[in-house]
Design an enzyme around this catalytic site. Structure first.
Site, PDB file in Angstrom:
ATOM      1  CD1 TRP A  25      -2.095  -2.232   1.012  1.00  0.00           C
ATOM      2  CD2 TRP A  25      -3.463  -0.479   1.208  1.00  0.00           C
ATOM      3  NE1 TRP A  25      -3.369  -2.718   0.983  1.00  0.00           N
ATOM      4  CE2 TRP A  25      -4.241  -1.656   1.111  1.00  0.00           C
ATOM      5  CE3 TRP A  25      -4.134   0.738   1.362  1.00  0.00           C
ATOM      6  CZ2 TRP A  25      -5.629  -1.648   1.143  1.00  0.00           C
ATOM      7  CZ3 TRP A  25      -5.521   0.761   1.401  1.00  0.00           C
ATOM      8  CH2 TRP A  25      -6.254  -0.431   1.276  1.00  0.00           C
ATOM      9  CG  HIS A  86      -9.005  -1.215   8.599  1.00  0.00           C
ATOM     10  ND1 HIS A  86      -7.749  -1.211   8.035  1.00  0.00           N
ATOM     11  CD2 HIS A  86      -9.549  -2.412   8.290  1.00  0.00           C
ATOM     12  CE1 HIS A  86      -7.554  -2.368   7.408  1.00  0.00           C
ATOM     13  NE2 HIS A  86      -8.620  -3.104   7.550  1.00  0.00           N
TER      14      HIS A  86
HETATM   15  C1  DLZ Z   1      -7.235  -2.560   4.177  1.00  0.00           C
HETATM   16  C2  DLZ Z   1      -6.053  -1.657   4.372  1.00  0.00           C
HETATM   17  C3  DLZ Z   1      -6.249  -0.284   4.580  1.00  0.00           C
HETATM   18  C4  DLZ Z   1      -7.602   0.350   4.647  1.00  0.00           C
HETATM   19  N1  DLZ Z   1      -5.208   0.540   4.729  1.00  0.00           N
HETATM   20  C5  DLZ Z   1      -3.948   0.038   4.665  1.00  0.00           C
HETATM   21  C6  DLZ Z   1      -2.818   0.889   4.810  1.00  0.00           C
HETATM   22  O1  DLZ Z   1      -2.912   2.122   4.957  1.00  0.00           O
HETATM   23  N2  DLZ Z   1      -1.585   0.314   4.774  1.00  0.00           N
HETATM   24  C7  DLZ Z   1      -1.393  -1.035   4.606  1.00  0.00           C
HETATM   25  O2  DLZ Z   1      -0.230  -1.485   4.603  1.00  0.00           O
HETATM   26  N3  DLZ Z   1      -2.449  -1.857   4.466  1.00  0.00           N
HETATM   27  C8  DLZ Z   1      -3.703  -1.354   4.481  1.00  0.00           C
HETATM   28  N4  DLZ Z   1      -4.793  -2.195   4.324  1.00  0.00           N
HETATM   29  C9  DLZ Z   1      -4.552  -3.613   3.987  1.00  0.00           C
HETATM   30  C10 DLZ Z   1      -4.313  -4.552   5.197  1.00  0.00           C
HETATM   31  O3  DLZ Z   1      -2.996  -4.374   5.711  1.00  0.00           O
HETATM   32  C11 DLZ Z   1      -4.454  -6.014   4.738  1.00  0.00           C
HETATM   33  O4  DLZ Z   1      -3.623  -6.238   3.620  1.00  0.00           O
HETATM   34  C12 DLZ Z   1      -5.875  -6.360   4.360  1.00  0.00           C
HETATM   35  O5  DLZ Z   1      -6.742  -6.110   5.439  1.00  0.00           O
HETATM   36  C13 DLZ Z   1      -6.015  -7.841   3.921  1.00  0.00           C
HETATM   37  O6  DLZ Z   1      -5.601  -8.713   4.988  1.00  0.00           O
END
Ligand code: DLZ
Length: 156
Positions: A25, A86
């Site tokens: 991400w 979250h």
């Molecule tokens: C779902 C999600 C969200 C909303 N935001 C981030 C983020 O800012 N940074 C990040 O590394 N991962 C995010 N994720 C994904 C979750 O870490 C994870 O990959 C999902 O919930 C699937 O297990």
């Protein structure tokens, strides 16, 4: 780029192998973190293997799986606060999980997960042009310095 109060660490012992586990991400910030970690490893003569996972939630399980194969692990991720709880769950899972990996494996785990209120805060810590800090570099340096400090104390 060092944060106020951060130690000036020089890693002297080379020859370490390090797994860089990197979430996916926030691409531009992640690219800065990975580049900083790889630069620190190269400066110290360490070999790196890059393992990508989807999000920061997945960092701990990947670290747990590979820790025994490397001298150290560096976990990199970027979590940006949104409008729901979250953020807190992902940050807790990453920090608690990675700490557990370090304690269970006895291997240093560099913590390069940015937990930020917004994208600007994250960019400022990512070792990008104009960033004040370079947390990928810091996490790798900390992992290598810890591996070096512990090298005379084998596992088990
Ligand atoms: C779902 C999600 C969200 C909303 N935001 C981030 C983020 O800012 N940074 C990040 O590394 N991962 C995010 N994720 C994904 C979750 O870490 C994870 O990959 C999902 O919930 C699937 O297990």
């Amino acid at each position: 780029m060092a944060h106020s109060g951060a130690p000036d660490i020089t890693v002297t012992a080379g020859d370490f192998t390090v797994a860089i586990i990197a979430a996916s991400w926030h691409t531009e910030v992640m690219d800065g973190l990975i580049a900083g970690a790889e630069r620190a490893a190269a400066d110290a003569g360490a070999q790196t293997t890059l393992i990508r996972v989807p999000g920061s939630f997945e960092l701990a399980v990947a670290a747990a799986r590979v820790a025994k194969h490397f001298d150290a692990v560096v976990a990199l991720g970027v979590v940006i606060r949104g409008g729901t709880p979250h953020f807190d769950y992902v940050c807790s899972a990453a920090t608690d999980g990675l700490n557990r990996v370090a304690l269970d494996s006895g291997k240093p785990v560099g913590f390069g997960v940015l937990t930020c209120d917004n994208d600007e805060q994250a960019r400022d810590r990512a070792g990008l042009p104009g960033s004040r800090e370079d947390k990928g570099h810091e996490a790798m340096t900390a992992a290598l310095a810890t591996a070096s400090a512990l090298k005379d104390y084998p596992l088990g």
